[in-house]
Design a protein around this motif. Structure first.
Motif, PDB file in Angstrom:
ATOM      1  N   SER A  28     184.050 -92.783  40.998  1.00  0.00           N
ATOM      2  CA  SER A  28     182.953 -93.001  40.058  1.00  0.00           C
ATOM      3  C   SER A  28     183.154 -92.150  38.812  1.00  0.00           C
ATOM      4  N   TYR A  37     180.469 -97.512  32.665  1.00  0.00           N
ATOM      5  CA  TYR A  37     179.313 -96.772  33.168  1.00  0.00           C
ATOM      6  C   TYR A  37     178.610 -97.525  34.293  1.00  0.00           C
ATOM      7  N   CYS A  41     177.773 -95.759  37.777  1.00  0.00           N
ATOM      8  CA  CYS A  41     176.405 -95.694  38.307  1.00  0.00           C
ATOM      9  C   CYS A  41     176.347 -96.327  39.687  1.00  0.00           C
ATOM     10  N   ASP A  42     177.056 -97.423  39.848  1.00  0.00           N
ATOM     11  CA  ASP A  42     177.050 -98.138  41.127  1.00  0.00           C
ATOM     12  C   ASP A  42     177.599 -97.232  42.230  1.00  0.00           C
ATOM     13  N   TYR A  44     177.842 -93.843  42.291  1.00  0.00           N
ATOM     14  CA  TYR A  44     176.949 -92.706  42.574  1.00  0.00           C
ATOM     15  C   TYR A  44     175.725 -93.166  43.372  1.00  0.00           C
ATOM     16  N   ARG A  45     175.226 -94.333  42.996  1.00  0.00           N
ATOM     17  CA  ARG A  45     174.012 -94.814  43.676  1.00  0.00           C
ATOM     18  C   ARG A  45     174.301 -95.117  45.144  1.00  0.00           C
ATOM     19  N   LEU A  61     174.912 -89.222  38.268  1.00  0.00           N
ATOM     20  CA  LEU A  61     174.279 -90.542  38.141  1.00  0.00           C
ATOM     21  C   LEU A  61     173.404 -90.592  36.883  1.00  0.00           C
ATOM     22  N   ALA A  64     175.595 -90.607  33.785  1.00  0.00           N
ATOM     23  CA  ALA A  64     176.230 -91.921  33.558  1.00  0.00           C
ATOM     24  C   ALA A  64     175.217 -92.903  32.957  1.00  0.00           C
ATOM     25  N   HIS A  65     174.005 -92.881  33.481  1.00  0.00           N
ATOM     26  CA  HIS A  65     172.964 -93.747  32.908  1.00  0.00           C
ATOM     27  C   HIS A  65     172.714 -93.373  31.441  1.00  0.00           C
ATOM     28  N   GLU A  70     170.944 -96.117  29.191  1.00  0.00           N
ATOM     29  CA  GLU A  70     169.824 -96.536  30.050  1.00  0.00           C
ATOM     30  C   GLU A  70     168.909 -95.330  30.256  1.00  0.00           C
ATOM     31  N   ALA A  74     168.166 -92.657  33.492  1.00  0.00           N
ATOM     32  CA  ALA A  74     168.784 -91.359  33.183  1.00  0.00           C
ATOM     33  C   ALA A  74     167.788 -90.226  33.396  1.00  0.00           C
ATOM     34  N   GLU A  77     166.864 -89.811  37.265  1.00  0.00           N
ATOM     35  CA  GLU A  77     167.841 -89.167  38.145  1.00  0.00           C
ATOM     36  C   GLU A  77     168.057 -87.702  37.775  1.00  0.00           C
TER      37      GLU A  77
END
Lengths: 245, 613
Positions: A28, A37, A41-42, A44-45, A61, A64-65, A70, A74, A77
C-alpha cells in the motif's frame, strides 16, 4: 501474489498473519508513492477491517485519503489515529486537512469541555489498566497494614497513596466513558451535505456543511442525525453523511 | 451586339402588323398560408398605345412589391409578313391578410376605347406558414471579413457562419414591412456552455443612411461575447418571399448559456434613418423576441463544466537553472469555446519550487462565427532548493458539443534541474566580510506539505475500550468491596468477642499482663512497696480472669484450693503462692528493693501467669 492473498483473506473475512499484514502494508505504501491513492487506501482499509489496524495504519490511510483529495475520510482516519496515539505527524497532517475544509465555524468555543480534553490527552487503555492495578494494590496494602502491626504505618501510608492514585485514574477512565457515551463525534463525508431544520426530507434546508468538518452527533432519528457545530449551530442531516469517530 | 439587335427590332416593328391585345393573370400557387408570400403575374400582350393597366386591389391582400418586364417576339407569316408581339409581365408579390377562400380581382387594361379585364383568381388561404422555407443561400455579410483561423484546428468550413448554421429566411412583419429588425440564432437548442450565435439584422426596402440608439437585450442567463459590430452600413441584397431587401447586419454576438432550461431573449430596438438630409426619415423599430432551449451537460453532477473544443499545453523557458534564477512556465489554453470561463487545472509545484500568481494574457479571435482563441497563464517559478523537480502534468476535461463527448487534454510532466548558484556556498572572501547571499539563492529547507508515511506498523486490532468490557467494573470495584467485607467481618468478630465471659476473661488477663508490664517500669524507680503491690495486683487480677472468681482477700489455702479447682497444677500453685509471699515480704523486708530481687519477682510472676494460661 500477496495482493491475491489479501483479496482472498478479505473475501473469507479472516485475519492477516503479521507477515501478510506487513506485506500488504508495504504494498500500500508503494501504491501511495506511485500516486495510486485508491489502491493505497484499499490496502490500508483491508488491514483495518481484518484486525490489523492501529495508529500506524490509520495514519497512512488518512494521509492517502488526504493526498487523493478525499477530505472527509482523511479527517476521519487521522482523527481515529490521533485518538489511539499522540504523535506529531498525525497532528501535522490533520492540521493540513483542516486547512482544506471549506467550512469555518464562526464563534466556536475555543476550548473543548474538560473531560473531552482529558480524554484526548490520555490513553484509555493505560488508564484502565492502571486503575485496575491501583485498586488491587490498595486492597493489598490495607490488608497488610491490618495483619502486620509492626509495619502498619508504612502500609497504611502506601494504601492511602494508592487510593489517591486510583481516584485520579478513575477520573480519567470516567472522562473516556463520558466522552464515549455523551460526546459522539463525527466527520462530514460528502463534498456537500444539506443540514435541515428537521429529520425529514421535506424539512427546510438551514445550511450546508462540507467534507472534513468535525461535528457532534447529539441525536438520531430514522435516517437522520442531529449534528451540533462548535458554535452551537444545530440541524439534521442524512445519517450516512456523517461518519462517527 | 445589343445595338444591332435594337436596330433590327425597330425595322421589324415598322414593317409588321399589329396583333390583338390580350390580358390574363396567374399565381404561382393556389393554396397558401397567411405567412406565405406568393406572386401574381399579370401578362399583357400587345397593349395599345396609351393603355393603362389597373392592378387588382383587395383588402384581403397586401402588396409587398411589384416589378415589370417587357419582351417582344417576331413571327414571319406565309407571305413574308412579320408579326411582332409585345408582352408586358407584371410581377406582384402579395400576401393574404387572413385565412379563407379569397379572391384576387381581375386586373383591368383601359385603352383604345375599350377595357379588358382578367379573370379573378380564387386562393385557398390557411393560417400560418404552408410553404416550406426556400433553400438557404450562403452569403458572406459585408463589413465582416473572414476571421483568421485557430492554430492547430482544421478549417472545416469556409463560410462565415458556424458549422451547422443555416440562417432561416425571416418573416416579413405585417406592419413596417418596409423596414424591420430581425434577431436570429444559429440554433434552437444548445448545451449549457455551448455557443449560440445571435445575429441582429435590419431589413429595408430602401437605402439607409444611419442606424443609431441600438438597444441590445440584457441577455440574462448568458455569458456573451461580441463577435462583430458593424461600423459602416454596407448592405447585401436578400430576397425574402420574393421581395428584395437590403440586409444590414448590425451585431453578431456569441451567447454561452450558464444554466439549463428555456432562456428568453428580449427584442432589440433601434432608430433607423432612411434617405439623406431633408429627404430623410427617422423611424423606430423593435425586433422579434427569441427563446433558446438549453440542455444540461450529460453525465450530471461531478462532471466538468468546461465546454468547447479545447487544448492545453505548457512551455517552460528553461529546464536547467541556478538556484535563485526564475523559470517562466506558460500554460496555454487554446481552442473554441468560452475561454474566459474555462476552469483551468491548478498548477501544483512540488515542495521546494515556489509558483507565483500567474499573469493572464488573452488573445481571443473569432473563426467562422465561433468564439475562441488563446488564453495564456504565465507563471514565474522560483526554486528554493537545489535538486531535480518534476512539475506534474496537467489535465483539462471538457465537453465537446460537436461530438457530444467528454474529452481530455493533458500535458506532459516537466523535469527541472536546479543547481547551486554560481556564488552560492563556495565563494570565499579574504579580508572582507562575506557578502550575504541573496535569499533566493539559499537552499531553503522548509517543513511544508504532508508528513511522510510510516514504514513500520504495529498492527493492533481495533478493540473496544476496556471500561466497556463486562468484567471491568466488577474487577475495579472488587477491592473496595473486599475491603468493606473485611472491615465488617473484623468489627463483627470484635463485637462478638466483647459480649462473652470468655472474652471478658481474656481481656482481664490481657489487662493483667499490661499491669505487670507497668510494674516493670516501677521497678526502675525507688518505690519498693508500690512495685510489689502492683505485681501482686497484676497476678491476682490474672488469676481472677482465669478462674472467673475474686481472689483478693483469700487465704493462701483458699487460694490454692480455688486454683486447684480450675485446673492449676501443683507447680503452678506453688509458683503463685511463692510470688505472693515474695510480694508480701518485699513490702517489709530489707534487701528486697534491690533490682535483682525485683527482677526475680517479675520473672516469677510472668512465669506463673504463663504456666496458668
Amino acid at each position: 501474489m500477496s495482493l491475491f492473498l489479501a483479496l482472498l483473506l478479505s473475501q473469507s473475512g479472516g485475519y492477516y498473519t503479521p507477515q501478510e499484514a506487513q506485506q500488504l502494508f508495504l504494498k500500500s505504501n508503494d501504491a501511495f508513492h506511485a500516486k495510486d491513492y485508491a489502491a493505497a487506501c484499499d490496502g490500508y482499509r483491508k488491514l483495518v477491517e481484518h484486525g490489523a489496524g492501529g495508529p500506524d495504519v490509520l495514519y497512512n490511510l488518512g494521509t492517502a485519503h488526504l493526498a487523493a483529495g478525499e477530505l472527509g475520510p482523511a479527517v476521519l482516519e487521522l482523527e481515529r489515529a490521533r485518538r489511539l496515539q499522540a504523535a506529531e505527524d498525525i497532528d501535522a497532517n490533520l492540521a493540513v486537512a483542516r486547512t482544506k475544509v471549506i467550512d469555518e465555524v464562526v464563534g466556536a468555543t475555543a476550548q473543548a469541555p474538560f473531560f473531552q480534553r482529558l480524554a484526548l490527552a490520555t490513553r484509555e487503555r493505560t488508564l484502565s489498566l492502571g486503575l485496575l492495578a491501583a485498586t488491587w494494590l490498595t486492597l493489598a496494602c490495607t490488608l497488610l497494614a491490618w495483619r502486620l502491626p509492626s509495619r502498619r504505618g508504612a502500609f497504611a501510608a502506601a494504601a492511602l497513596v494508592l487510593l489517591l492514585v486510583s481516584g485520579g485514574l478513575g477520573l480519567g477512565v470516567f472522562a473516556h466513558a463520558w466522552v464515549a457515551q455523551e460526546l459522539v463525534e463525527g466527520v462530514v463525508q460528502p463534498a456537500t451535505a444539506k443540514v435541515l431544520d428537521g429529520p425529514s426530507e421535506a424539512a427546510h434546508v438551514s445550511f450546508e456543511v462540507h467534507a472534513g468538518l468535525s461535528v457532534r452527533v447529539v441525536e438520531e432519528s430514522g435516517n437522520f442525525v442531529k449534528i451540533r457545530l462548535g458554535n452551537g449551530l444545530e440541524g439534521w442531516t442524512q445519517k450516512e453523511g456523517v461518519a462517527r469517530l | 451586339m445589343a445595338r444591332i439587335g435594337s436596330a433590327l427590332l425597330v425595322a421589324l416593328v415598322a414593317a409588321s402588323a399589329q396583333a390583338e391585345t390580350e390580358l390574363y393573370q396567374t399565381v404561382d400557387r393556389t393554396k397558401v398560408g397567411t405567412e406565405d408570400t406568393f406572386t401574381l403575374e399579370i401578362v399583357v400582350t400587345d397593349p395599345p398605345e396609351g393603355a393603362e393597366l389597373q392592378f387588382p386591389t383587395s383588402k384581403d391582400f397586401e402588396v409587398l412589391s411589384q416589378s415589370r418586364s417587357t419582351q417582344a417576339s417576331f413571327q414571319i407569316g406565309a407571305g413574308g409578313q412579320t408579326t411582332i408581339q409585345r408582352i408586358n409581365k407584371h410581377s406582384v408579390v402579395m400576401r393574404a391578410n387572413h385565412a379563407g377562400k379569397l379572391t384576387i380581382p381581375g386586373a383591368q387594361l383601359k385603352g383604345a376605347g375599350k377595357t379588358l379585364k382578367a379573370q379573378p383568381i380564387t386562393l385557398d388561404v390557411v393560417a400560418g406558414r404552408l410553404a416550406p422555407p426556400p433553400p438557404p443561400r450562403r452569403q458572406t455579410p459585408p463589413g465582416f471579413p473572414n476571421f483568421p483561423g485557430f492554430p492547430g484546428f482544421p478549417d472545416d468550413d469556409d463560410g462565415f457562419f458556424p458549422p451547422g448554421f443555416r440562417p432561416q429566411e425571416p418573416d416579413i412583419p405585417r406592419n413596417d414591412s418596409d423596414i424591420f429588425i430581425r434577431i436570429s440564432l444559429d440554433r434552437d437548442e444548445v448545451f449549457v456552455g455551448e455557443q449560440a450565435t445571435l445575429l441582429v439584422t435590419v431589413y429595408s426596402r430602401f437605402d439607409l443612411s444611419n442606424i443609431d440608439t441600438v438597444t441590445m437585450p440584457k441577455l440574462d442567463g448568458f455569458w456573451s461575447e461580441d463577435l462583430a459590430t458593424a461600423t459602416r452600413l454596407e448592405p447585401t441584397t436578400k430576397e425574402i418571399g420574393g421581395v428584395p431587401y437590403r440586409a444590414y447586419l448590425l451585431r453578431q454576438r456569441a451567447l454561452f448559456p450558464v444554466k439549463s432550461g428555456t432562456i428568453a431573449i428580449e427584442p432589440v430596438e433601434a432608430d433607423i434613418t432612411t434617405g439623406f438630409l431633408v429627404a430623410g426619415q427617422r423611424v423606430h423599430r423593435k425586433s422579434n423576441a427569441l427563446s433558446l432551449k438549453v440542455k444540461p451537460l450529460p453525465g450530471g453532477a461531478g462532471k466538468t463544466s468546461n465546454v468547447g473544443k479545447l487544448r492545453l499545453s505548457t512551455e517552460v523557458s528553461q529546464t536547467h537553472v541556478a538556484l535563485g534564477e526564475p523559470i517562466t512556465l506558460r500554460l496555454v489554453l487554446e481552442g473554441r469555446g468560452n475561454l474566459r470561463n474555462i476552469e483551468l487545472p491548478k498548477l501544483s509545484p512540488p515542495p521546494g519550487l515556489k509558483a507565483y500568481e500567474p499573469q493572464i494574457t488573452d488573445a481571443f479571435t473569432v473563426l467562422k462565427g465561433q468564439f475562441g482563441g488563446k488564453r495564456v497563464l504565465e507563471y514565474i517559478l522560483l526554486a528554493q532548493q537545489t535538486g531535480t523537480f518534476t512539475l506534474p502534468g496537467l489535465s483539462l476535461e471538457s465537453f465537446d458539443p460537436e461530438t457530444k463527448q467528454y474529452t481530455s487534454s493533458s500535458t506532459d510532466p516537466i523535469e527541472l534541474t536546479v543547481s547551486p548558484a554560481a556564488n552560492g556556498g563556495t565563494q570565499l572572501s579574504v579580508g572582507t566580510a562575506p557578502n550575504p547571499l541573496d535569499p533566493n539563492e539559499k537552499n531553503q529547507l522548509t517543513a511544508a506539505g504532508l508528513k511522510p508515511l510510516r514504514y513500520a506498523a504495529n498492527f493492533t486490532p481495533m478493540e473496544p475500550p476496556l471500561f466497556s468490557r463486562a468484567w471491568f467494573p466488577p474487577a475495579v470495584g472488587a477491592p473496595f468491596a473486599l475491603a468493606v467485607l473485611f472491615a465488617l467481618g473484623g468489627l463483627t468478630v470484635s463485637a462478638l468477642r466483647r459480649s462473652s465471659p470468655e472474652a471478658d476473661r481474656a481481656r482481664q488477663a490481657k489487662e493483667a499482663r499490661a499491669r505487670l508490664k507497668a510494674a516493670r517500669e516501677l521497678a526502675l524507680g525507688g518505690k519498693v512497696d508500690a512495685f510489689y503491690g502492683e505485681v501482686e495486683r497484676a497476678l491476682l487480677s490474672f488469676l481472677e480472669a482465669r478462674c472467673g472468681q475474686p481472689m483478693a482477700g483469700l487465704t493462701r489455702e483458699a487460694l490454692v484450693a480455688a486454683l486447684a479447682t480450675h485446673g492449676a497444677t501443683d507447680d503452678t500453685r506453688a509458683r503463685v503462692v511463692a510470688v505472693l509471699d515474695r510480694c508480701d515480704l518485699g513490702r517489709f523486708a530489707p534487701g528486697m528493693g534491690e533490682s535483682a530481687a525485683k527482677k526475680q519477682t517479675l520473672d516469677d510472676a510472668a512465669a506463673a501467669m504463663e504456666a496458668f494460661s
